[in-house]
Design an enzyme around this catalytic site. Sequence first.
Site, PDB file in Angstrom:
ATOM      1  N   ASP A   3       5.727  -4.632 -31.153  1.00  0.00           N
ATOM      2  CA  ASP A   3       5.164  -4.197 -32.428  1.00  0.00           C
ATOM      3  C   ASP A   3       3.645  -4.332 -32.371  1.00  0.00           C
ATOM      4  OD1 ASP A   3       4.688  -6.918 -32.588  1.00  0.00           O
ATOM      5  OD2 ASP A   3       5.643  -7.194 -34.539  1.00  0.00           O
ATOM      6  N   TYR A  54      11.727   0.991 -30.632  1.00  0.00           N
ATOM      7  CA  TYR A  54      11.274  -0.359 -30.976  1.00  0.00           C
ATOM      8  C   TYR A  54      12.318  -1.107 -31.793  1.00  0.00           C
ATOM      9  CZ  TYR A  54       9.460  -4.145 -33.670  1.00  0.00           C
ATOM     10  OH  TYR A  54       9.356  -5.383 -34.260  1.00  0.00           O
ATOM     11  N   GLU A  92      13.718  -5.351 -40.165  1.00  0.00           N
ATOM     12  CA  GLU A  92      12.944  -4.511 -39.244  1.00  0.00           C
ATOM     13  C   GLU A  92      12.639  -3.146 -39.853  1.00  0.00           C
ATOM     14  OE1 GLU A  92      11.406  -5.148 -36.529  1.00  0.00           O
ATOM     15  OE2 GLU A  92      12.099  -7.202 -36.306  1.00  0.00           O
TER      16      GLU A  92
END
Length: 366
Positions: free
Chosen positions: A156, A138, A55
């Site tokens: 995203d 996020y 990520e």
Amino acid sequence: MSPRSVRKPKPESSQPETSSRPLALLQWYDRHRRRLPWRAAPGEASDPYRVWLSEIMLQQTTVKAVGPYFEKFVARWPDVTALGRASLDDVLRMWAGLGYYSRARNLHACAVAVAREHGGVFPDTEEGLRALPGIGPYTAAAIAAIAFDRRTMPVDGNIERVVSRLFAVEDELPQAKPLIQQLAATLLADSRAGDSAQALMDLGASICTPKKPACSLCPLNEDCTARAQGSQETFPRKAPKKSGTLRRGAAFVITRGDELLVRSRPEKGLLGGMTEVPGSDWLAGQEDAAAKQQAPELKGLSRWQRKVGVVTHVFTHFPLELVVYTAKAEARTRAPAGMRWVPIASLADEALPNVMRKVIAHALDV
């Protein structure tokens, strides 16, 4: 949500039950999921370290670009404790070329924090994850959902696109983000939260693409407002981008035989801690003569030669143009304070950002 934010839905008689969307997504995902080096196989538990590492790497970077870097990192540092024991210089060297180097510094700081403060075990909640360096809302949601199956929906760019089309969200980004987040949460299944998130990511990456989406293959196509309107490619709505002011500067490439003069940038700020050749300040409207006056001073240096053309590079907030000057130093010439000589043959081991790779290639004609 306001009436202007989302287009009027289709009549109830022709609209599928919204509760069927999460199930349709999971059924599609079970058949078409992408095979990614950081993704657990069906039925296997996800490794929080691999999820976190991927990520961070995927922020503002494509899956194709990240793959080789991810493989190199896990081969050298197979878990977060090993990464936490590494030096920042080593991490920056491994990261070189991936861009957005503050991510590498935050990656290292986070690994150190997890190793020292959490015994090498990632917190399993969004709140705990957000307390770690370099993990924002996020990323915390993505790790919580994918690694720990917490019922949360990370949003995203791919998910933004799918949701904005599915619901025909008229508000422009970034103002539309809270509404898109709210709507995306309705696509969560009662279980398998991580798979729900990854299903939407894969749908956006492979079917609901920015241009020419393959709507006929989408599991939600009968329920997509934008498709019904024939306006898929106009979503998400985006405010016009503001381009930064062009900055200009000079780069000074000095060789001593088969060695190159380099220095490390300050730890904080743009390209912090990375390796560079000496250069001028990067300023808007800077004249070439003013930039050249900032050249380093070495005894016995040959006359400066200006290379034809300029090196261009675009950062997030501004474009850059660099004039490149070359010179040769005599054998045994000492490096100025804060600089060092490195073998040109070993430059691949240096933490050189892409802009410096361009400069060196331009200067040395390689």
